[in-house]
Design a protein around this motif. Sequence first.
Motif, PDB file in Angstrom:
ATOM      1  N   ALA A  13       0.875  -0.835  -0.089  1.00 18.13           N
ATOM      2  CA  ALA A  13      -0.059  -0.470  -0.527  1.00 18.13           C
ATOM      3  C   ALA A  13       1.611   1.048   0.129  1.00 18.13           C
ATOM      4  N   GLU A  14       2.159   1.400   1.025  1.00 21.25           N
ATOM      5  CA  GLU A  14       2.667   2.643   0.806  1.00 21.25           C
ATOM      6  C   GLU A  14       3.820   2.394  -0.771  1.00 21.25           C
ATOM      7  N   ARG A  29      -8.528   5.138  -4.042  1.00 20.19           N
ATOM      8  CA  ARG A  29      -9.403   5.651  -3.586  1.00 20.19           C
ATOM      9  C   ARG A  29      -9.420   7.572  -3.689  1.00 20.19           C
ATOM     10  N   ASP A  30      -7.966   7.593  -2.705  1.00 26.51           N
ATOM     11  CA  ASP A  30      -7.182   9.105  -2.898  1.00 26.51           C
ATOM     12  C   ASP A  30      -7.063   9.454  -4.333  1.00 26.51           C
ATOM     13  N   ALA A  31      -6.588   8.889  -4.854  1.00 33.16           N
ATOM     14  CA  ALA A  31      -5.907   8.961  -6.124  1.00 33.16           C
ATOM     15  C   ALA A  31      -6.939   9.138  -7.317  1.00 33.16           C
ATOM     16  N   LEU A  48       1.626   6.200  -7.597  1.00 30.90           N
ATOM     17  CA  LEU A  48       0.430   6.621  -8.444  1.00 30.90           C
ATOM     18  C   LEU A  48       0.479   8.431  -8.239  1.00 30.90           C
ATOM     19  N   ALA A  49       0.985   8.777  -7.142  1.00 32.58           N
ATOM     20  CA  ALA A  49       1.284  10.475  -6.964  1.00 32.58           C
ATOM     21  C   ALA A  49       2.673  10.574  -7.988  1.00 32.58           C
ATOM     22  N   GLY A  80      -5.324  -0.990   2.542  1.00 29.46           N
ATOM     23  CA  GLY A  80      -4.249   0.500   2.386  1.00 29.46           C
ATOM     24  C   GLY A  80      -4.245   0.184   0.344  1.00 29.46           C
ATOM     25  N   ASP A  90      -7.412   2.179  -0.156  1.00 28.40           N
ATOM     26  CA  ASP A  90      -7.332   3.629   0.500  1.00 28.40           C
ATOM     27  C   ASP A  90      -6.184   4.059  -1.120  1.00 28.40           C
ATOM     28  N   ALA A  91      -5.530   3.821  -1.464  1.00 28.07           N
ATOM     29  CA  ALA A  91      -4.208   4.581  -2.225  1.00 28.07           C
ATOM     30  C   ALA A  91      -5.102   5.028  -3.188  1.00 28.07           C
ATOM     31  N   ASN A 106      -8.406   6.590  -8.795  1.00 29.68           N
ATOM     32  CA  ASN A 106      -7.538   5.861  -9.759  1.00 29.68           C
ATOM     33  C   ASN A 106      -8.543   4.874 -10.126  1.00 29.68           C
ATOM     34  N   ARG A 121       0.718   4.000  -3.144  1.00 28.36           N
ATOM     35  CA  ARG A 121       0.667   5.704  -3.167  1.00 28.36           C
ATOM     36  C   ARG A 121       1.309   6.042  -3.559  1.00 28.36           C
TER      37      ARG A 121
END
Length: 354
Positions: free
Chosen positions: A104-105, A148-150, A111-112, A142, A145-146, A152, A108
């Motif tokens: 997950a780390e 969704r936040d992106a 994706l950024a 995780g 989460d990543a 993507n 994230r």
Amino acid sequence: MRWENLSLVEPADAPRRGLLDRASVTRTFDTPGFAGMTFYEIHARSALNRVPAASRVPFRWTVNPYRGCSHACRYCFARNSHSYLDLDTGLDFDSRIVVKVNVAERLRAELAAPGWRGESVALGTNVDPYQRVEGRYQLMRGVLDALRDAANPFSILTKGTLILRDLDLLAEAAAVTEVRTAVSVGFVDDDLWRAVEPGAPRPRRRLEVCAALGAAGIECGVLMAPVLPGLSDSPAALERAVRGIAAAGAASVTPIVLHLRPGAREWYLGWLGEHHPELLPLYRSLYGGGSYARRAYTERISAQVRDLAGRHGLAGAAAPAVRRTPTRAVTAVSTAAAGRAPVEDQLLLPGFGS
């Protein structure tokens, strides 16, 4: 993905030893809660895996939190991937699971990255991200989460019921991007399930997952895979499966005939020879020395499922993505296109192929 791709630090003069000796393995252990299983916790250098350009699938990126699968499906097409890790494709695949504890780390961060273009990411295309070990590590929380936040887009294919734990994250992601889900249910016979999918949830539990996802507003298709020649391909067996899929409110049904790729081929045919030796001549006739059944057979299975889908009121085009109000449209997709080489058809279902 080989072990050298999973290592954070790999000295230039590192000896070519067994891959399990590499520095990528942070911890190896057995646990009483998973009798007979061993986990290899590793730190992955990357989470996003690029699909080779030559591969005939419609997506170019996958995420695989785990390698190996405790579902222990005797036919699993991904078995040969364990040989890349210097592990065998039989019992090792079922019981020696690689866990990417930092997936997950890493996802994230990737994706950024400025160069990431927001392409769709497929999960569950190698081994199941919701196999039983996910209940211990909860890596998918995780990962979702990543994504969704992106905002993507992504797709998930699973046999696991643990996906229902993450309904909240799936709904949040579906509000900002395309989310596609499917469960794999090739047949509904419990005796056959115990024989060939001993570590997976029973088929009817998977159909309950499909129904629960639909009730939550997340469309879920069914990959009717694999159809096993001589075991689950009778008109009665196909009818029972399609009837169950229809009752679950599936958004789509896609029949896929068994593949016998290297790794899976030896493991599955060994089991078949022990338990159903009378079927070996049929398999020799259908597969010869190849991985795919003869085209006439796959076309016949597709036609039968298409007809059954229509009779159960599920004919029509499947919606391509999550909708807040689920539909009951179902499409039966042919697994062999005339004039073309076999495609990666375990992925040819709404949300995974075209």
